[in-house]
Design an enzyme around this catalytic site. Structure first.
Site, PDB file in Angstrom:
ATOM      1  N   ASP A  89      -2.614 -18.038  32.585  1.00  0.00           N
ATOM      2  CA  ASP A  89      -3.918 -18.495  33.061  1.00  0.00           C
ATOM      3  C   ASP A  89      -4.558 -19.329  31.949  1.00  0.00           C
ATOM      4  O   ASP A  89      -4.126 -19.305  30.807  1.00  0.00           O
ATOM      5  CB  ASP A  89      -4.807 -17.346  33.528  1.00  0.00           C
ATOM      6  CG  ASP A  89      -5.082 -16.320  32.455  1.00  0.00           C
ATOM      7  OD1 ASP A  89      -4.792 -16.603  31.284  1.00  0.00           O
ATOM      8  OD2 ASP A  89      -5.570 -15.235  32.780  1.00  0.00           O
ATOM      9  N   ASP A 271      -2.225 -11.619  41.702  1.00  0.00           N
ATOM     10  CA  ASP A 271      -2.115 -10.898  40.434  1.00  0.00           C
ATOM     11  C   ASP A 271      -3.323  -9.991  40.304  1.00  0.00           C
ATOM     12  O   ASP A 271      -4.387 -10.280  40.851  1.00  0.00           O
ATOM     13  CB  ASP A 271      -2.084 -11.864  39.238  1.00  0.00           C
ATOM     14  CG  ASP A 271      -3.486 -12.288  38.828  1.00  0.00           C
ATOM     15  OD1 ASP A 271      -4.037 -11.714  37.866  1.00  0.00           O
ATOM     16  OD2 ASP A 271      -4.071 -13.173  39.486  1.00  0.00           O
ATOM     17  N   CYS A 309      10.939   7.652  46.359  1.00  0.00           N
ATOM     18  CA  CYS A 309      10.601   6.473  45.551  1.00  0.00           C
ATOM     19  C   CYS A 309      11.730   6.211  44.556  1.00  0.00           C
ATOM     20  O   CYS A 309      12.252   7.135  43.936  1.00  0.00           O
ATOM     21  CB  CYS A 309       9.279   6.687  44.818  1.00  0.00           C
ATOM     22  SG  CYS A 309       8.850   5.353  43.672  1.00  0.00           S
ATOM     23  N   CYS A 311      11.490   4.462  41.723  1.00  0.00           N
ATOM     24  CA  CYS A 311      11.044   4.106  40.369  1.00  0.00           C
ATOM     25  C   CYS A 311      11.582   5.104  39.343  1.00  0.00           C
ATOM     26  O   CYS A 311      11.902   6.241  39.691  1.00  0.00           O
ATOM     27  CB  CYS A 311       9.516   4.027  40.307  1.00  0.00           C
ATOM     28  SG  CYS A 311       8.686   5.602  40.008  1.00  0.00           S
ATOM     29  N   CYS A 314       9.764   8.604  39.288  1.00  0.00           N
ATOM     30  CA  CYS A 314      10.046   9.511  40.410  1.00  0.00           C
ATOM     31  C   CYS A 314      11.495   9.992  40.410  1.00  0.00           C
ATOM     32  O   CYS A 314      11.792  11.084  40.892  1.00  0.00           O
ATOM     33  CB  CYS A 314       9.721   8.818  41.730  1.00  0.00           C
ATOM     34  SG  CYS A 314       7.952   8.616  42.025  1.00  0.00           S
ATOM     35  N   HIS A 340       5.540   3.557  37.828  1.00  0.00           N
ATOM     36  CA  HIS A 340       5.465   3.897  39.264  1.00  0.00           C
ATOM     37  C   HIS A 340       4.603   2.890  40.022  1.00  0.00           C
ATOM     38  O   HIS A 340       5.001   2.389  41.079  1.00  0.00           O
ATOM     39  CB  HIS A 340       4.909   5.303  39.478  1.00  0.00           C
ATOM     40  CG  HIS A 340       4.645   5.586  40.928  1.00  0.00           C
ATOM     41  ND1 HIS A 340       5.640   5.966  41.810  1.00  0.00           N
ATOM     42  CD2 HIS A 340       3.511   5.456  41.667  1.00  0.00           C
ATOM     43  CE1 HIS A 340       5.120   6.073  43.031  1.00  0.00           C
ATOM     44  NE2 HIS A 340       3.835   5.773  42.970  1.00  0.00           N
TER      45      HIS A 340
END
Length: 376
Positions: A89, A271, A309, A311, A314, A340
């Site tokens: 940015d 974002d 999940c 991830c 998890c 997560h």
């Protein structure tokens, strides 16, 4: 560049090709403000979490370690080890939100660093030079970020100045791309639509900047305190004037529900610091709603944050253990929670793209909006 693959209502399924790889859209860009996700997440973790685009902050990296340092070390990709697209940015939002004693002039903005108080000047040319040194995939134009609400006459003056600054950004970007020492001569430039909550100013500004033939277009200055319905209305007003063959980016947004609503209105890129920031306080997103892992009911809960999940948190740990880490102020707790939430956001985008591919986005949207915003 951008290729529209499929459309359902206003919702768009596309591919955005860059020098650092192709982004499947709609996509969520994971915010690595100072070239790292807060919470101890590396660029290599981001690959495991299915992130497509990393977003870094021009203002923060200019202040430390310095954009010239990053240039001398080969640019952000070499500096961080991230090989996929990076969006930087412009620094405008931080200049207007963090800096004290700022002074806006036609040339640019003079302000004090929030770190050490040092006097800094940044205008369109400086922002482009810094982002060229960072060698990001996508550079954002330098604009003025106004407060909502602001008086109409000030908004009109600010938008006119932002347009003049955008033209200077474009000219400077073209100059920088042609220099033999430029690390990324294929750097893309996105312009930013401003105008507060005034429909007519927003539309007029979008029409004007659409004529500049930029690589992409963003809607800025929203999600700064105005009601969500006002934000959705502005997107609807502006969307039909955004070039259909360029990516559309809604800056700083937002919650899973905001993203579903944005996609329904034709947005391609998002974002937000929310997934990582909320995770660092134990607020976790699941497909049943939002949980607060610090609650006592998870003291002896030996199940993962979410069953099924994929991830890393998890797959290997329980709610009880991660809650304990938070209570003991162990950094690992934040790291697992951030992993997560980022996995959840990137998986949400995968499911959105899948629904668009199969022509059932409207059904997915209607099913998920009531669920994803609720607290358990």
């Amino acid at each position: 560049m951008y290729k529209l693959l499929k459309q359902e209502g206003r919702a768009r399924r596309g591919e955005f090709t860059t020098v650092h790889g192709t982004v499947q859209t709609p996509a969520f860009m994971n915010v690595a403000t100072s070239a790292a996700i807060k919470g101890g997440i590396s660029s290599f973790d981001l690959e495991e979490l299915h992130c497509q685009v990393e977003l870094c902050n021009t203002y923060h990296l200019h202040i430390r370690p310095g954009d010239e340092v990053i240039r001398d070390l080969g640019g952000l990709h070499r500096f961080t080890g991230w090989k996929r697209p990076i969006l930087t940015d412009s620094g405008g939002f931080q200049v207007f939100s963090l800096a004290s004693l700022r002074k806006i002039q036609e040339e640019g903005v003079t302000f004090n660093s929030h770190v050490d108080g040092k006097r800094i000047f940044m205008g369109p040319e400086e922002s482009m030079q810094i982002q060229s040194n960072l060698a990001s995939t996508i550079a954002m134009a330098f604009d003025e970020c106004i407060e909502n609400p602001s008086p109409r006459d000030y908004v009109e003056q600010s938008v006119a100045r932002t347009t003049r600054w955008l033209k200077r950004c474009k000219a400077e970007m073209e100059r920088l791309r042609a220099l033999p020492e430029t690390i990324n001569p294929h750097q893309l430039l996105f312009g930013i639509n401003q105008g507060g909550t005034f429909d007519d100013i927003r539309v007029a500004h979008m029409k004007e900047i659409a004529q500049l033939g930029l690589d992409g277009y963003a809607i800025g200055g929203l999600a700064v305190g105005e009601p969500a319905q006002v934000m959705y209305h502005i997107i609807e007003e502006v969307e039909s004037f955004m070039p259909a063959d360029r990516p559309r980016y809604l800056m700083g947004v937002g919650t899973p529900v905001n993203i579903l609503e944005g996609v329904a209105r034709g947005v391609d890129l998002f974002d937000c610091v929310m997934p990582s920031r909320n995770a660092r306080h134990g607020h976790l997103f699941t497909w049943k709603g939002i949980i607060n892992l610090q609650n006592n009911k998870y003291l002896r809960d030996d199940t993962p944050i979410e069953e099924g999940c994929g991830c890393p948190a998890c797959q290997k740990h329980t709610k009880a253990y991660i809650r304990h880490l938070f209570r003991a102020k162990e950094m690992l707790g934040m790291r697992l929670a951030v992993m997560h939430n980022l996995w959840f956001y990137n998986t949400l985008m995968e499911r959105i793209r899948e629904a668009l591919d199969q022509g059932r986005y409207d059904a997915f949207y209607r099913e998920m909006v009531p669920i994803l915003g609720r607290r358990i």
